[in-house]
Design an enzyme around this catalytic site. Sequence first.
Site, PDB file in Angstrom:
ATOM      1  N   HIS A  20      -8.031   0.444   6.078  1.00 15.68           N
ATOM      2  CA  HIS A  20      -7.310  -0.284   5.025  1.00 15.68           C
ATOM      3  C   HIS A  20      -6.036   0.451   4.598  1.00 15.68           C
ATOM      4  O   HIS A  20      -6.059   1.300   3.718  1.00 15.68           O
ATOM      5  CB  HIS A  20      -8.259  -0.429   3.816  1.00 15.68           C
ATOM      6  CG  HIS A  20      -7.809  -1.394   2.781  1.00 15.68           C
ATOM      7  ND1 HIS A  20      -8.683  -2.073   1.971  1.00 15.68           N
ATOM      8  CD2 HIS A  20      -6.571  -1.801   2.402  1.00 15.68           C
ATOM      9  CE1 HIS A  20      -8.004  -2.843   1.137  1.00 15.68           C
ATOM     10  NE2 HIS A  20      -6.719  -2.686   1.378  1.00 15.68           N
ATOM     11  N   ASN A  44      -0.316  -8.341   3.940  1.00 16.04           N
ATOM     12  CA  ASN A  44       0.478  -8.823   2.790  1.00 16.04           C
ATOM     13  C   ASN A  44       1.903  -8.274   2.837  1.00 16.04           C
ATOM     14  O   ASN A  44       2.409  -7.736   1.862  1.00 16.04           O
ATOM     15  CB  ASN A  44      -0.202  -8.493   1.459  1.00 16.04           C
ATOM     16  CG  ASN A  44      -0.418  -7.011   1.229  1.00 16.04           C
ATOM     17  OD1 ASN A  44      -0.495  -6.235   2.167  1.00 16.04           O
ATOM     18  ND2 ASN A  44      -0.505  -6.596  -0.021  1.00 16.04           N
ATOM     19  N   ASP A 103      -6.971   2.295   1.285  1.00 16.54           N
ATOM     20  CA  ASP A 103      -6.145   1.305   0.582  1.00 16.54           C
ATOM     21  C   ASP A 103      -4.790   1.921   0.193  1.00 16.54           C
ATOM     22  O   ASP A 103      -4.284   1.693  -0.913  1.00 16.54           O
ATOM     23  CB  ASP A 103      -6.863   0.736  -0.643  1.00 16.54           C
ATOM     24  CG  ASP A 103      -6.205  -0.549  -1.139  1.00 16.54           C
ATOM     25  OD1 ASP A 103      -5.262  -1.036  -0.474  1.00 16.54           O
ATOM     26  OD2 ASP A 103      -6.628  -1.068  -2.181  1.00 16.54           O
ATOM     27  N   HIS A 112       4.206   2.219  -3.578  1.00 18.46           N
ATOM     28  CA  HIS A 112       5.352   1.593  -4.249  1.00 18.46           C
ATOM     29  C   HIS A 112       6.265   2.737  -4.673  1.00 18.46           C
ATOM     30  O   HIS A 112       5.801   3.858  -4.875  1.00 18.46           O
ATOM     31  CB  HIS A 112       4.895   0.812  -5.477  1.00 18.46           C
ATOM     32  CG  HIS A 112       3.949  -0.304  -5.157  1.00 18.46           C
ATOM     33  ND1 HIS A 112       4.347  -1.474  -4.555  1.00 18.46           N
ATOM     34  CD2 HIS A 112       2.607  -0.411  -5.304  1.00 18.46           C
ATOM     35  CE1 HIS A 112       3.298  -2.265  -4.382  1.00 18.46           C
ATOM     36  NE2 HIS A 112       2.224  -1.638  -4.817  1.00 18.46           N
TER      37      HIS A 112
END
Length: 407
Positions: A50, A84, A266, A270
């Site tokens: 992930h 995504n 995960d 950002h």
Amino acid sequence: MKIEGKFYYRGEIIEGGIEIEEGRIKRIKKHVEGAKKIRGLILPGALDLHVHFREPGYEYKEDFYTGSMAAAYGGVTFVMDMPNTRPNVVDAETFLDKLNRVKTRSNVDFSLYIMLTERAKNLVSLNAAFKWYMGETTGVEAGENVSVPENSFISVHAELDSCIRKESHNLRDHDLARPERCEADAVRSILDQGKFHIAHVSGIDTVDLCRIGGFTCEVTPHHLFLHQDMPLGAKGKVNPPLRAKWQTEKLWDALLQGRIDIVASDHAPHTEEEKDEDFEVAPAGIPEVETYVPIFLYLMKYEKIPLQRMIQVLMEKPAQLLSLKKGKIEMGYDADLIAVNLSDVRKIKGEDLHYKCGWTPYEGFKAIFPHTVILRGENIIEDYEMVGERMGHFVKIEKAKDLYSTY
Ligand code: DOR
Ligand code: ZN
């Protein structure tokens, strides 16, 4: 390539030699002529099912080259990248476009996810895995109309869209806005719809439901190492949210007892500027891929987790979920290896890491980084520095056979 040293083999540490041919482990013997001695402890490379490497569309946050470089430095030799991106990966065109962009630039082996929509059943031949977003999160709308292909690996972001409040003001409020109940209810609602892998479980009820449904599940490092009362501000904003400290302890128990199958990072970077915005507008997600294996190695050294269990959750079981011959030092398996010196404990510093975003919530955490990383028999990290670039291959996910947990 022939190497010699101390390595993890069938549940224990032995001394011996490993012969590698065409990227695979050919023989394991007590002594191998002409082998190169490797210092420290040799383990399989970790598999991270992930990550968000952000390509295409958000390359200013990360790209496949930098993300996979950070993975290699952190002892991760295989990653699966989430869909995504911009555009979302939803069909053959967007999938092949992404594959073409990244296939010669990855520093570790990789597979890709396609978003689960009503089109998914026709996309099985692309040898990808699927990701089902049940709730809205960074860069995606909730996926309501989906078709569930059989025998595919389907990872589920389980937060019921109708249950969550979309704005929150601080870490505790973020937890209230997207409570554990929304996660458990999401899993409950799909119990009879197929066999799924539940991504980033954040609550113990969800773990229990996964066991009832025969689903597999992953926990992230942030739901184990961080909690909502830490002074992280929006840097700790993530979906599903950081919970209370006592909940992290429950997740640790479940991981140690075998009720949680694997750890997956995960990794969702950002930029610092984005995270410095007001909490309400800052995007959710935490960078992780370079630090979680080193933190686990440190915790293993101090007996927070037994070596065997650490190897299962970071290496063996993730490979097994995808039926890949990786994650084990065993004949016929890919020679993806890491070597660590357990006395080399370092404090994590954001500026030493290889992410584009340049920050980490684990500043000051103690960790043990690998000094050597080998990808299918080639050194990619030596003496803590990258020596082999862009050698990652696209790995096909043929069929996920072992979707039932064994523990
Ligand atoms: O916090 C999150 N960030 N959760 C997700 O599901 C997506 C991720 C991202 O891509 O930033
Ligand atoms: Zn994610």
